[in-house]
Design a protein around this motif. Sequence first.
Motif, PDB file in Angstrom:
ATOM      1  N   LYS A 153     -18.936  -8.141 -46.990  1.00 22.97           N
ATOM      2  CA  LYS A 153     -19.219  -7.860 -45.682  1.00 22.97           C
ATOM      3  C   LYS A 153     -20.085  -9.003 -44.908  1.00 22.97           C
ATOM      4  N   THR A 154     -21.035  -9.679 -45.537  1.00 19.89           N
ATOM      5  CA  THR A 154     -21.765 -10.818 -45.051  1.00 19.89           C
ATOM      6  C   THR A 154     -20.709 -11.680 -44.580  1.00 19.89           C
ATOM      7  N   ASN A 157     -18.987 -10.472 -41.421  1.00 18.83           N
ATOM      8  CA  ASN A 157     -19.580 -10.637 -40.275  1.00 18.83           C
ATOM      9  C   ASN A 157     -20.064 -12.149 -39.724  1.00 18.83           C
ATOM     10  N   LYS A 158     -19.983 -13.125 -40.739  1.00 22.04           N
ATOM     11  CA  LYS A 158     -20.259 -14.467 -40.477  1.00 22.04           C
ATOM     12  C   LYS A 158     -18.983 -15.237 -39.805  1.00 22.04           C
TER      13      LYS A 158
END
Length: 217
Positions: A153-154, A157-158
Amino acid sequence: MLQALIFDMDGTLFQTDKILELSLEDTFNHLRHQNRWNTITPLNKFREIMGVPLPKVWETLLPDHSLAEREQTDAYFLERLIENITRGKGALYPNVIEIFSYLKKNNCSIYIASNGLTEYLNAIVSYYELDIWVTETFSIQQIQTLDKGDLVKTILNKYDFQSAAVVGDRLSDFYAARDNGLTSIGCNFDFAQEEELAMADFVIDDLGELKTIVHDF
């Protein structure tokens, strides 16, 4: 065509098995020398849990040791792994460079998301010069939850991409894909288990097979 592939490292890109036994044996010899271990090296147990974050590894392998002892063992094990990597004892799986080159030529971004520690991952990326192709490598150390789904998910998101797949060999990879609405591709390699691979959307026996999957999306 997929815009991005998120790869696991151990048992997917890197043949961890080639340095695993060496490093683990070194580590438990160290423990035996300190009179903190008096039986065989639990290699088979380690293989069973391969892919989980290292704190969980040492909880399993050293259940009667203190947290401080586990942390010391973890640090020593990391030293041995990195030394064996830099000495060329490990290897990438066949066709890693070929598929990376193909993906880049077809504008498909490459990321690594691993339960391995940052220093360990950096050693592999540096030794095999993977940063030529890989946009960024993410370690489980970067998040507090130690959940691979949160790590993926990181990345989402980036970086702004709409279609992607997670490529790995263990259940944590397939759950990470599912939890983020991504496709999962299971690698039937050294540490893979049949019942876990059944959870993947696709299963491959060679990384070269990714060409067809990526192209068909």
